[in-house]
Design a protein around this motif. Sequence first.
Motif, PDB file in Angstrom:
ATOM      1  N   ILE A  20       0.829  -1.205   0.000  1.00 48.46           N
ATOM      2  CA  ILE A  20       0.000   0.000   0.000  1.00 48.46           C
ATOM      3  C   ILE A  20       0.875   1.271   0.000  1.00 48.46           C
ATOM      4  O   ILE A  20       0.731   2.112  -0.882  1.00 48.46           O
ATOM      5  CB  ILE A  20      -1.011  -0.041   1.161  1.00 48.46           C
ATOM      6  CG1 ILE A  20      -1.982  -1.208   0.933  1.00 48.46           C
ATOM      7  CG2 ILE A  20      -1.776   1.266   1.260  1.00 48.46           C
ATOM      8  CD1 ILE A  20      -2.818  -1.576   2.131  1.00 48.46           C
ATOM      9  N   LEU A  80      -5.985  -2.878  -3.596  1.00 54.14           N
ATOM     10  CA  LEU A  80      -5.149  -3.465  -2.548  1.00 54.14           C
ATOM     11  C   LEU A  80      -5.816  -3.412  -1.179  1.00 54.14           C
ATOM     12  O   LEU A  80      -5.616  -4.295  -0.358  1.00 54.14           O
ATOM     13  CB  LEU A  80      -3.819  -2.706  -2.459  1.00 54.14           C
ATOM     14  CG  LEU A  80      -2.793  -2.960  -3.559  1.00 54.14           C
ATOM     15  CD1 LEU A  80      -1.643  -1.977  -3.422  1.00 54.14           C
ATOM     16  CD2 LEU A  80      -2.261  -4.380  -3.470  1.00 54.14           C
ATOM     17  N   PRO A 111      -9.182  -3.084   1.061  1.00 48.67           N
ATOM     18  CA  PRO A 111     -10.642  -3.106   1.124  1.00 48.67           C
ATOM     19  C   PRO A 111     -11.208  -1.928   1.916  1.00 48.67           C
ATOM     20  O   PRO A 111     -12.339  -1.515   1.695  1.00 48.67           O
ATOM     21  CB  PRO A 111     -10.955  -4.426   1.830  1.00 48.67           C
ATOM     22  CG  PRO A 111      -9.710  -4.800   2.535  1.00 48.67           C
ATOM     23  CD  PRO A 111      -8.586  -4.251   1.707  1.00 48.67           C
ATOM     24  N   ARG A 112     -10.419  -1.367   2.845  1.00 50.45           N
ATOM     25  CA  ARG A 112     -10.925  -0.244   3.631  1.00 50.45           C
ATOM     26  C   ARG A 112     -11.182   0.943   2.724  1.00 50.45           C
ATOM     27  O   ARG A 112     -12.160   1.665   2.878  1.00 50.45           O
ATOM     28  CB  ARG A 112      -9.921   0.135   4.726  1.00 50.45           C
ATOM     29  CG  ARG A 112      -9.894  -0.875   5.849  1.00 50.45           C
ATOM     30  CD  ARG A 112      -8.673  -0.706   6.701  1.00 50.45           C
ATOM     31  NE  ARG A 112      -7.456  -0.997   5.955  1.00 50.45           N
ATOM     32  CZ  ARG A 112      -6.263  -1.107   6.496  1.00 50.45           C
ATOM     33  NH1 ARG A 112      -6.108  -0.925   7.772  1.00 50.45           N
ATOM     34  NH2 ARG A 112      -5.208  -1.384   5.759  1.00 50.45           N
ATOM     35  N   ARG A 153     -11.659   0.640  -0.647  1.00 51.26           N
ATOM     36  CA  ARG A 153     -12.653   0.223  -1.628  1.00 51.26           C
ATOM     37  C   ARG A 153     -14.057   0.327  -1.045  1.00 51.26           C
ATOM     38  O   ARG A 153     -14.941   0.925  -1.638  1.00 51.26           O
ATOM     39  CB  ARG A 153     -12.343  -1.221  -2.032  1.00 51.26           C
ATOM     40  CG  ARG A 153     -13.282  -1.806  -3.057  1.00 51.26           C
ATOM     41  CD  ARG A 153     -12.678  -3.062  -3.640  1.00 51.26           C
ATOM     42  NE  ARG A 153     -12.604  -4.160  -2.691  1.00 51.26           N
ATOM     43  CZ  ARG A 153     -11.505  -4.838  -2.402  1.00 51.26           C
ATOM     44  NH1 ARG A 153     -10.365  -4.530  -2.976  1.00 51.26           N
ATOM     45  NH2 ARG A 153     -11.511  -5.822  -1.539  1.00 51.26           N
ATOM     46  N   LEU A 154     -14.237  -0.234   0.148  1.00 50.21           N
ATOM     47  CA  LEU A 154     -15.576  -0.318   0.709  1.00 50.21           C
ATOM     48  C   LEU A 154     -16.038   1.016   1.262  1.00 50.21           C
ATOM     49  O   LEU A 154     -17.195   1.364   1.167  1.00 50.21           O
ATOM     50  CB  LEU A 154     -15.623  -1.401   1.776  1.00 50.21           C
ATOM     51  CG  LEU A 154     -15.282  -2.763   1.173  1.00 50.21           C
ATOM     52  CD1 LEU A 154     -14.997  -3.775   2.253  1.00 50.21           C
ATOM     53  CD2 LEU A 154     -16.417  -3.246   0.294  1.00 50.21           C
ATOM     54  N   GLY A 194     -20.037   6.421   4.403  1.00 55.00           N
ATOM     55  CA  GLY A 194     -20.694   6.443   5.705  1.00 55.00           C
ATOM     56  C   GLY A 194     -21.281   5.112   6.110  1.00 55.00           C
ATOM     57  O   GLY A 194     -21.782   4.969   7.209  1.00 55.00           O
ATOM     58  N   ALA A 200     -19.706   1.963   6.153  1.00 56.40           N
ATOM     59  CA  ALA A 200     -18.825   1.070   6.901  1.00 56.40           C
ATOM     60  C   ALA A 200     -18.274   1.813   8.095  1.00 56.40           C
ATOM     61  O   ALA A 200     -17.447   2.699   7.965  1.00 56.40           O
ATOM     62  CB  ALA A 200     -17.684   0.588   6.009  1.00 56.40           C
ATOM     63  N   ALA A 201     -18.774   1.485   9.244  1.00 56.26           N
ATOM     64  CA  ALA A 201     -18.298   2.172  10.449  1.00 56.26           C
ATOM     65  C   ALA A 201     -17.289   1.305  11.173  1.00 56.26           C
ATOM     66  O   ALA A 201     -17.305   0.099  11.050  1.00 56.26           O
ATOM     67  CB  ALA A 201     -19.462   2.478  11.366  1.00 56.26           C
TER      68      ALA A 201
END
Lengths: 322, 660
Positions: A237, A307, A309-310, A312-313, A319, A321-322
């Motif tokens: 990353i 690379l 997912p944090r 990407r999602l 708002g 994905a907390a």
Amino acid sequence: MPAFLVRRLAGLIATLLGATVVVFVVLEILPGDPALVMLGVTADDATLAALRTEMGLDRPAVVRYLDWVAGLVTGDLGTSQTYGVPVAGLVGERIAVSLPLALIALTLAAALGIPLGVVAAANHGRPADAAVIGAAQIGVAMPNFWLAILLILLFAVELRWVPAGGFAGWEAGAGEALRSLALPAVALALPQAAILARVTRAAVLDQFGHDHIRTARAKGLSRTAALIGHAVPNALIPVVTILGLQFSFLIAGTIIIENVFYLPGLGRLVVQAIAQRDLIVLKTLVVLLAGAVVVVSFLVDLAYAGLDPRVRLAAAAPGGAA
Amino acid sequence: MAAPLLEISDLSVTLEDRAGGAPRRLLDGVDLSVGPGESVGLVGSSGCGKSMTALAAIGLLPPGARATGSIRFAGEQLLGAPERRLCQLRGRGIAMVFQEPMTALNPIQPIGRQVAEGLRRHFGLGRAAAAARAEAVLARVGLPAVEVSPKRYPHQLSGGQRQRVGLAIALAARPALLIADEPTTALDVTIQAQMLDLIADISADDGMALVLISHDLRVVAESCDRIAVMYAGVVVEQGPAAAVVGAPGHPYTRALFGARLASAPEARGAGCPFAPRCPEVMARCWTAGLPWGVVADGREIRCHQKNGDRPRFSSGKTWSVAVFPVPVFLGGQRPLTSRGETLLAVDSLTRVYRPPHAAVDTVSFTLSRGETLAIVGESGSGKSTLARMIVALDRPTSGRVRLLGRDPYHDRRLRRHVQMVFQDPYGSLDPRWRVGRIVGEPLDLPKAERAARVAAALAEVGLPADAADRYPHAFSGGQRQRIAIARALITRPDLIVADEPVSALDLTVQAQVLALLSALRATAGRSFLVISHDLAVVAQIADTVAVMVHGRIVEYGPAQAVLAAPLHPYSRALAAAVPRLDPGARRCGRRVTATPRSADRTASDAAGCRYAGRCPDAVARCRFEPPARRPVGDGREVACHLVDAPVPGGSPGGSPGGSL
């Protein structure tokens, strides 16, 4: 994911438009008559007036700007003042040299630097680590034009494996063309590979200190398996960030390297356009180079999303994905 | 007893000093054995070597650490065993769950794949077969695929769910021994209870042996057959849980119960490591080696005193104060009827970050001069957001905060009247500033006067005057929190807001800092607002308690009444979830868990009661009609449809500890 793409693409276009505005303002609006700049202070008034009319400088700035941007989009970039040929054809010819050069150099740098960095981290504190660090130190410290001269002396003058300079042209066959690009690409790539090796090593070592590596080891993974499966993917990353930044350096590097190797690329065209005050070519080139940097940072953003997912999602569901 | 599964004998670990000094001794002759299917609790304050013992057992000591002695697993010597063999045993023979659920998982891999990885490694399963098995293991730890997809990433899960994933990873290959290193310390208290139940259930079902490491005696007392107490790298007492808890023998064990010790063990000489702090130290403790003394009830104690013959407690008082969450009030309990001038008034305060979810939802209360109010709730309940609005670090979406009748958000001059103490004493002090500068920063005074005020503030929190010239790194966690408190005191504020002031500290240090806060309450006119997830903390310092769930205050009233007989179902769950010194309760199923398994899922039905989704007693009405907060007698207010009868008598209910 599509929403994420749309947002990033919109940002990309906005940045490009911003770049054209800056280039236009700097080259045409700021004090100093472009016609006077091109002709020099000794030019007489009649010639100046003629050139102004030819360049359309008597029209309002907004009209000229829109005209120019429309030209950029349609590929009608005007005619070069010094070469007397359409700018589009001139630039296209040069891209065919510079783009392959930059891509080969970037690939070489990544293919060399990242594995060396991983090997150094895996052998932390051992001779292999020291060797990589030492080599990287030299690579970072060495200016690429001087490295280029050393490479020419060894491979072109002594061993005669490759030509010392010039470009055979793609018409002469890919093999010949690549032979011409080999030394310049290596000269560009080695210092960047050195930086990448150091960054990769530091990133992997940092990952080794993380708790999730301990979790992986506690599952029964060997040190190497934890390295390959967990430390390296996480370490990539920050490495990708550096890789994106390096592309800008590579572009700047081509300006020097193409002159050392006498390559007919964009870099040399920039130098020539400045020397000959060919503003029409120059503003196209500056926008092109700025565009390259913007596109690369867009690609880096895409790579992040791939690379991590944090990223990407979070981008997919703002708002959510907390 | 059958042949031990894990037998650690005379284990010593030294860590080489990077600066080139003599190696540091981390473990010194540790003896510990775990039988098949047995559960052993390993207790001690941080730095005593508990984690180091566990890491040595699975062969993952940090770089530079050297182990000597013997670690046998199922008869096989692990110290010096080839790395290949250790890789085979890790996960399959001995598995481990770690403390930090936030960082122990790979952030960029789906959780299912992380669980499957061990299965593929140990059983050579294919991708699909391993994924199917992983799904089953995840379901077993309470994460069925229909609710929490194995394709999710760690950042999409709550802390409790992540810790369940950590447990699933450890259980995947059906290990014979599970080492759980502080598996619940980072979790909220209601989730702690579920986690401990789960670990106990699974280890009992599978006949798996368990080593449960904790700094919290209450946690291990409930879950373990046997307890070993460590101090400064030495096991000082071990024996059956009931015996150790019922009659602690070694002075350190007794001190641990009293929880009145500084945490960091000092460098030790030849004798007993506890000698410098032991209240009953004798001459030979300093020099002679440590003999194991066997006591009749199967216990072993390393102490020169023949304590086993005459077990006793150093003091009955300290026993109950800090370890048990029994409401013992250190300060004077002031009845709410004699309320003084209103210092802080919070009226319908609401903060919305992401509509429509309100982090703080129409919260109202008042705080009188000299009163200490505790706001209790789990993480995410909005208690920190509330505190931030009161100190004007955050702006309310609607509603009002009035401090001394004015709005602190718009009136900057009010801010000297309210100061805050933060949770993390490591992160909240600038490491580059001397303590004197940190503490004196808010003062705009001549140098000499400022130095005098700083010295006075340091003295008030029990730090020496020369502390002002040192940097924060020279202080322990507890001392740093004292510095943070001194910094808050320096402006002579009317209100001090303390956000989880002790939760980052060791149990023993917690007690000291709480005692300090309690003593500071005595200053006339100074009010405290203490935020905590821990009822044991609240019990010690609060006059009034407000319980928060999902942004709302559900129960409010005098601390003694609320803690002794909580009325709202959530307050009751919170009280029941506090671990008690009840040996074997968890294993024998004696314990009542008032929260359902799903409690770590945030369920907030906007129409009805926020707690309805988790409430074991919820009725249909709860789901569509939000309960209003109303008085129920003895100064208490509860927001629950199920609580309607006023508390009889109006006296604070029952005997202290009756319900806790």
